[in-house]
Design an enzyme around this catalytic site. Structure first.
Site, PDB file in Angstrom:
ATOM      1  N   ASP A   1       0.813  -1.213   0.000  1.00 22.62           N
ATOM      2  CA  ASP A   1       0.000   0.000   0.000  1.00 22.62           C
ATOM      3  C   ASP A   1       0.849   1.267   0.000  1.00 22.62           C
ATOM      4  OD1 ASP A   1      -2.477  -1.110  -0.093  1.00 22.62           O
ATOM      5  OD2 ASP A   1      -2.847  -1.058   2.062  1.00 22.62           O
TER       6      ASP A   1
ATOM      7  N   TYR B   1       7.110  -9.871   7.091  1.00 18.86           N
ATOM      8  CA  TYR B   1       6.860  -8.447   7.254  1.00 18.86           C
ATOM      9  C   TYR B   1       7.447  -8.002   8.583  1.00 18.86           C
ATOM     10  CZ  TYR B   1       3.523  -7.885   3.400  1.00 18.86           C
ATOM     11  OH  TYR B   1       2.945  -7.795   2.170  1.00 18.86           O
TER      12      TYR B   1
END
Lengths: 251, 251
Positions: B53, B111
């Protein structure tokens, strides 16, 4: 009116420099906009210890301004920070003597310059260091740092754009370089600087580190007083105005 | 045609996300523009291991594309890096099997999420960490991290915008948090992620750390399958796609 002294930090990456301009986002523009809001639309002019160029950062820039407001220092700090963009942060606010001037009263300014020597550029550091992945002889750089120390005519180390008409003599109290992992950090502490002086000194120190010129060139450059004989100006993004010192009795 | 696998880093601060859009600068847009130049104007489509994003960073994103060009891997890397903007960097390029697909073949993705706990925000880190200067009970966070590990239905931890119609079951192999000075870094290693899943997990872990909810809530959230019961989505700028793992025989 109260005289307010304000120590600020800013990330220079997305600014066109300190000084307000017709176009482009500037540090002065953002701070004066925040102060105008706090003063119900009245313009408040700020004065820095010195301007910084596009892309140059500050860890301890000092500004002053005059105001009729009587907030406590905590209130000032909170109010200003809540109105400033995230890339400017007020670290400390104090009231100063009415005669205080953050440019004329400064007795020492420190600049630092960070060189990233890692082989590959780090995308997260591109706006904050000068990526310079070449072999360097640190001994030669340290020798040249010592030669830069002291009171000298820095004409060779000032941009042709330097329009100041006064003396080009400045005193550097300490010039050093420190290696930490793959970063090389130069520190300059002095009584004042000519336009682009730190970046031209760094460009010259890096040429010396690469063996492209001798440390002893520094002495010649002081004597020659010719900008074209020093090395290229190092890029803005590695440069930080680190701190400004004032005598105790002026604040 | 050759299949090329490419490991890239990017600073997400000045991108509108990975995926190309009519407006806004995107990572896909910049890389495809560079590839188009290298292919004399022919469009080359790239495929990522997963989109990121707006504002999210990557330390080890993997993409693939097909090309008729036959450069050696060093030539590829140099050519691409010379044409890419400074906030995208190609770390490694290899040729892969013609069947390789960087999204479908990934067996693990990591992540990380960085929280800056220092009292005052650091202007130089504003785009790279989530500034969260509140007291945290690390023990409770660690307990909750362990509860997140394993194979679960993560519906409660996925955005209402997640339009994937398949299973919401994912396996997290390891969830941990590490304190280093004033930074707290979360690491998530798993076989896949739903939309906003890491950021919703971090938001929930921080609520648990503040004592606003119990670590045991994690178990309930798995059972409830309701996004509105988990905590707010942590902001994008602390999130990094750290790395993607493939089985050796697919490359």
């Amino acid at each position: 009116m109260n005289k307010v002294k304000c120590t600020i930090q800013y990330d220079g990456a997305n600014f066109s420099g300190f000084q307000i301009q017709p176009r482009g986002r500037t540090i002065q523009g953002e701070i004066e906009r925040a102060l105008k809001k706090m003063h119900k639309g009245s313009y408040v002019r700020i004065h820095p210890s010195g301007r910084t160029d596009k892309g140059v950062h500050a860890v301890g820039q000092v500004i002053h301004f005059e105001t009729p407001l009587h907030l406590d220092v905590h209130g000032w700090k909170q109010a200003l920070n809540s109105m400033l963009p995230k890339d400017i942060h007020v670290k400390e606010i104090t009231y100063a003597k009415s005669t205080f001037h953050c440019r004329y009263d400064a007795i020492e300014k420190e600049y630092r310059y960070i060189v990233d020597r890692s082989k590959e550029p780090n995308v997260f550091r591109q706006n904050y260091v000068f990526h310079f992945p070449y072999e360097l002889h640190i001994d030669a750089i340290e020798e040249a740092c010592l030669l830069l120390q002291g009171k000298h005519d820095f004409t060779s180390f000032s941009s042709a754009k330097d329009t100041s008409k006064g003396s080009k003599v400045r005193t550097l109290y300490e010039v050093s370089c420190r290696e930490d992992a793959e970063e090389l950090t130069f520190s300059f502490r002095g009584d004042g600087y000519l336009y682009n002086m730190v970046r031209i000194m760094v460009g010259t120190l890096l040429d010396i580190g690469q063996g492209r010129r001798d440390a002893a060139d520094i002495k010649d450059l002081f004597a020659q007083k010719d900008r074209t004989l020093a090395s290229a100006t190092a890029p803005a993004q590695g440069l930080y105005l680190w701190g400004v010192t004032y005598p105790k009795d002026t604040i």
